[in-house]
Write a protein that holds these residues in place. Structure first.
Motif, PDB file in Angstrom:
ATOM      1  N   ASN A  56       0.823  -1.220   0.000  1.00  0.00           N
ATOM      2  CA  ASN A  56       0.000   0.000   0.000  1.00  0.00           C
ATOM      3  C   ASN A  56       0.853   1.265   0.000  1.00  0.00           C
ATOM      4  O   ASN A  56       0.639   2.176   0.791  1.00  0.00           O
ATOM      5  CB  ASN A  56      -0.967  -0.013   1.194  1.00  0.00           C
ATOM      6  N   THR A  57       1.809   1.345  -0.916  1.00  0.00           N
ATOM      7  CA  THR A  57       2.744   2.475  -0.961  1.00  0.00           C
ATOM      8  C   THR A  57       2.252   3.644  -1.797  1.00  0.00           C
ATOM      9  O   THR A  57       3.015   4.570  -2.043  1.00  0.00           O
ATOM     10  CB  THR A  57       4.104   2.024  -1.525  1.00  0.00           C
ATOM     11  N   MET A  58       1.009   3.620  -2.255  1.00  0.00           N
ATOM     12  CA  MET A  58       0.531   4.724  -3.078  1.00  0.00           C
ATOM     13  C   MET A  58       0.783   6.038  -2.337  1.00  0.00           C
ATOM     14  O   MET A  58       0.378   6.215  -1.200  1.00  0.00           O
ATOM     15  CB  MET A  58      -0.949   4.584  -3.403  1.00  0.00           C
ATOM     16  N   GLY A  59       1.527   6.915  -2.982  1.00  0.00           N
ATOM     17  CA  GLY A  59       1.856   8.203  -2.382  1.00  0.00           C
ATOM     18  C   GLY A  59       3.125   8.179  -1.543  1.00  0.00           C
ATOM     19  O   GLY A  59       3.596   9.213  -1.107  1.00  0.00           O
ATOM     20  N   HIS A  60       3.727   7.005  -1.316  1.00  0.00           N
ATOM     21  CA  HIS A  60       4.957   6.875  -0.529  1.00  0.00           C
ATOM     22  C   HIS A  60       6.141   6.750  -1.480  1.00  0.00           C
ATOM     23  O   HIS A  60       6.088   6.019  -2.465  1.00  0.00           O
ATOM     24  CB  HIS A  60       4.869   5.642   0.380  1.00  0.00           C
ATOM     25  N   ASP A  61       7.231   7.424  -1.203  1.00  0.00           N
ATOM     26  CA  ASP A  61       8.408   7.443  -2.060  1.00  0.00           C
ATOM     27  C   ASP A  61       9.246   6.177  -1.851  1.00  0.00           C
ATOM     28  O   ASP A  61       9.950   6.048  -0.846  1.00  0.00           O
ATOM     29  CB  ASP A  61       9.231   8.696  -1.758  1.00  0.00           C
ATOM     30  N   LEU A  62       9.177   5.223  -2.791  1.00  0.00           N
ATOM     31  CA  LEU A  62       9.928   3.978  -2.688  1.00  0.00           C
ATOM     32  C   LEU A  62      11.437   4.198  -2.767  1.00  0.00           C
ATOM     33  O   LEU A  62      12.211   3.346  -2.347  1.00  0.00           O
ATOM     34  CB  LEU A  62       9.496   3.003  -3.783  1.00  0.00           C
ATOM     35  N   SER A  63      11.882   5.345  -3.298  1.00  0.00           N
ATOM     36  CA  SER A  63      13.315   5.600  -3.414  1.00  0.00           C
ATOM     37  C   SER A  63      13.926   6.049  -2.087  1.00  0.00           C
ATOM     38  O   SER A  63      15.136   6.155  -1.969  1.00  0.00           O
ATOM     39  CB  SER A  63      13.589   6.655  -4.485  1.00  0.00           C
ATOM     40  N   SER A  64      13.101   6.262  -1.074  1.00  0.00           N
ATOM     41  CA  SER A  64      13.606   6.789   0.196  1.00  0.00           C
ATOM     42  C   SER A  64      14.152   5.724   1.141  1.00  0.00           C
ATOM     43  O   SER A  64      14.792   6.055   2.133  1.00  0.00           O
ATOM     44  CB  SER A  64      12.503   7.583   0.912  1.00  0.00           C
ATOM     45  N   GLU A  65      13.918   4.419   0.831  1.00  0.00           N
ATOM     46  CA  GLU A  65      14.416   3.340   1.694  1.00  0.00           C
ATOM     47  C   GLU A  65      14.455   2.033   0.918  1.00  0.00           C
ATOM     48  O   GLU A  65      13.942   1.950  -0.197  1.00  0.00           O
ATOM     49  CB  GLU A  65      13.534   3.195   2.940  1.00  0.00           C
ATOM     50  N   TYR A  66      15.068   1.020   1.501  1.00  0.00           N
ATOM     51  CA  TYR A  66      15.157  -0.292   0.852  1.00  0.00           C
ATOM     52  C   TYR A  66      13.846  -1.051   0.995  1.00  0.00           C
ATOM     53  O   TYR A  66      13.135  -0.905   1.970  1.00  0.00           O
ATOM     54  CB  TYR A  66      16.283  -1.121   1.472  1.00  0.00           C
ATOM     55  N   HIS A  67      13.562  -1.899  -0.009  1.00  0.00           N
ATOM     56  CA  HIS A  67      12.368  -2.743   0.000  1.00  0.00           C
ATOM     57  C   HIS A  67      12.747  -4.132  -0.491  1.00  0.00           C
ATOM     58  O   HIS A  67      13.632  -4.274  -1.339  1.00  0.00           O
ATOM     59  CB  HIS A  67      11.275  -2.155  -0.916  1.00  0.00           C
ATOM     60  N   ASP A  68      12.097  -5.155   0.034  1.00  0.00           N
ATOM     61  CA  ASP A  68      12.311  -6.533  -0.400  1.00  0.00           C
ATOM     62  C   ASP A  68      11.192  -6.939  -1.353  1.00  0.00           C
ATOM     63  O   ASP A  68      10.031  -6.650  -1.099  1.00  0.00           O
ATOM     64  CB  ASP A  68      12.300  -7.490   0.800  1.00  0.00           C
ATOM     65  N   TYR A  69      11.570  -7.620  -2.424  1.00  0.00           N
ATOM     66  CA  TYR A  69      10.617  -8.120  -3.403  1.00  0.00           C
ATOM     67  C   TYR A  69      10.867  -9.608  -3.582  1.00  0.00           C
ATOM     68  O   TYR A  69      11.975 -10.090  -3.349  1.00  0.00           O
ATOM     69  CB  TYR A  69      10.777  -7.405  -4.754  1.00  0.00           C
ATOM     70  N   GLY A  70       9.866 -10.337  -4.006  1.00  0.00           N
ATOM     71  CA  GLY A  70      10.033 -11.760  -4.232  1.00  0.00           C
ATOM     72  C   GLY A  70       9.180 -12.232  -5.383  1.00  0.00           C
ATOM     73  O   GLY A  70       8.241 -11.559  -5.799  1.00  0.00           O
ATOM     74  N   ILE A  71       9.532 -13.402  -5.895  1.00  0.00           N
ATOM     75  CA  ILE A  71       8.786 -14.022  -6.991  1.00  0.00           C
ATOM     76  C   ILE A  71       8.480 -15.454  -6.578  1.00  0.00           C
ATOM     77  O   ILE A  71       9.383 -16.188  -6.180  1.00  0.00           O
ATOM     78  CB  ILE A  71       9.599 -14.043  -8.297  1.00  0.00           C
ATOM     79  N   GLU A  72       7.209 -15.818  -6.666  1.00  0.00           N
ATOM     80  CA  GLU A  72       6.810 -17.208  -6.472  1.00  0.00           C
ATOM     81  C   GLU A  72       6.478 -17.760  -7.852  1.00  0.00           C
ATOM     82  O   GLU A  72       5.532 -17.314  -8.490  1.00  0.00           O
ATOM     83  CB  GLU A  72       5.613 -17.315  -5.548  1.00  0.00           C
ATOM     84  N   LEU A  73       7.287 -18.707  -8.307  1.00  0.00           N
ATOM     85  CA  LEU A  73       7.134 -19.262  -9.638  1.00  0.00           C
ATOM     86  C   LEU A  73       6.771 -20.733  -9.531  1.00  0.00           C
ATOM     87  O   LEU A  73       7.501 -21.520  -8.946  1.00  0.00           O
ATOM     88  CB  LEU A  73       8.444 -19.097 -10.410  1.00  0.00           C
ATOM     89  N   THR A  74       5.618 -21.090 -10.080  1.00  0.00           N
ATOM     90  CA  THR A  74       5.194 -22.494 -10.126  1.00  0.00           C
ATOM     91  C   THR A  74       4.946 -22.858 -11.582  1.00  0.00           C
ATOM     92  O   THR A  74       5.021 -22.002 -12.470  1.00  0.00           O
ATOM     93  CB  THR A  74       3.907 -22.721  -9.295  1.00  0.00           C
ATOM     94  N   GLU A  75       4.626 -24.098 -11.826  1.00  0.00           N
ATOM     95  CA  GLU A  75       4.356 -24.528 -13.204  1.00  0.00           C
ATOM     96  C   GLU A  75       3.125 -23.863 -13.807  1.00  0.00           C
ATOM     97  O   GLU A  75       3.002 -23.738 -15.014  1.00  0.00           O
ATOM     98  CB  GLU A  75       4.213 -26.042 -13.272  1.00  0.00           C
ATOM     99  N   SER A  76       2.199 -23.385 -12.954  1.00  0.00           N
ATOM    100  CA  SER A  76       0.955 -22.817 -13.465  1.00  0.00           C
ATOM    101  C   SER A  76       0.768 -21.337 -13.180  1.00  0.00           C
ATOM    102  O   SER A  76      -0.195 -20.758 -13.640  1.00  0.00           O
ATOM    103  CB  SER A  76      -0.228 -23.591 -12.891  1.00  0.00           C
ATOM    104  N   ALA A  77       1.689 -20.706 -12.434  1.00  0.00           N
ATOM    105  CA  ALA A  77       1.468 -19.293 -12.083  1.00  0.00           C
ATOM    106  C   ALA A  77       2.766 -18.594 -11.689  1.00  0.00           C
ATOM    107  O   ALA A  77       3.734 -19.236 -11.285  1.00  0.00           O
ATOM    108  CB  ALA A  77       0.482 -19.206 -10.925  1.00  0.00           C
ATOM    109  N   ILE A  78       2.735 -17.277 -11.809  1.00  0.00           N
ATOM    110  CA  ILE A  78       3.787 -16.403 -11.302  1.00  0.00           C
ATOM    111  C   ILE A  78       3.120 -15.420 -10.359  1.00  0.00           C
ATOM    112  O   ILE A  78       2.153 -14.767 -10.731  1.00  0.00           O
ATOM    113  CB  ILE A  78       4.478 -15.627 -12.443  1.00  0.00           C
ATOM    114  N   LYS A  79       3.628 -15.337  -9.136  1.00  0.00           N
ATOM    115  CA  LYS A  79       3.079 -14.372  -8.155  1.00  0.00           C
ATOM    116  C   LYS A  79       4.201 -13.491  -7.673  1.00  0.00           C
ATOM    117  O   LYS A  79       5.302 -13.926  -7.480  1.00  0.00           O
ATOM    118  CB  LYS A  79       2.458 -15.091  -6.964  1.00  0.00           C
TER     119      LYS A  79
END
Length: 79
Positions: A56-79
């Motif tokens: 829920n970062t709408m309006g929050h500056d993502l460049s102001s701090e570090y953030h973790d991202y991830g990818i869940e990859l299965t045979e039928s989907a990418i999340k």
């Protein structure tokens, strides 16, 4: 991410040919979101990038701090 008009920070995962790909792009003029696109066999699954507002970062500056991202990859989907 780099903030500012004209700046794009990207993280791109590319598999062996025929080039499956997952793209993350942070566009400097929109510091509250990240855009994603993915390709299967070198074809974009959706030609329009998906725009995400992590934690829920709408309006929050993502460049102001570090953030973790991830990818869940299965045979039928990418999340």
């Amino acid at each position: 991410m780099a903030a500012g008009s004209g700046a794009v920070t990207a993280f791109i995962l590319v598999g062996p040919p025929p080039a499956d790909e997952i793209d993350f792009e942070w566009v400097g003029r929109s510091t509250d979101s990240v855009q994603t696109t993915y390709y299967v066999r070198a074809q974009a699954v959706d030609a329009t990038p998906q725009i995400h507002y992590p934690n829920n970062t709408m309006g929050h500056d993502l460049s102001s701090e570090y953030h973790d991202y991830g990818i869940e990859l299965t045979e039928s989907a990418i999340k």
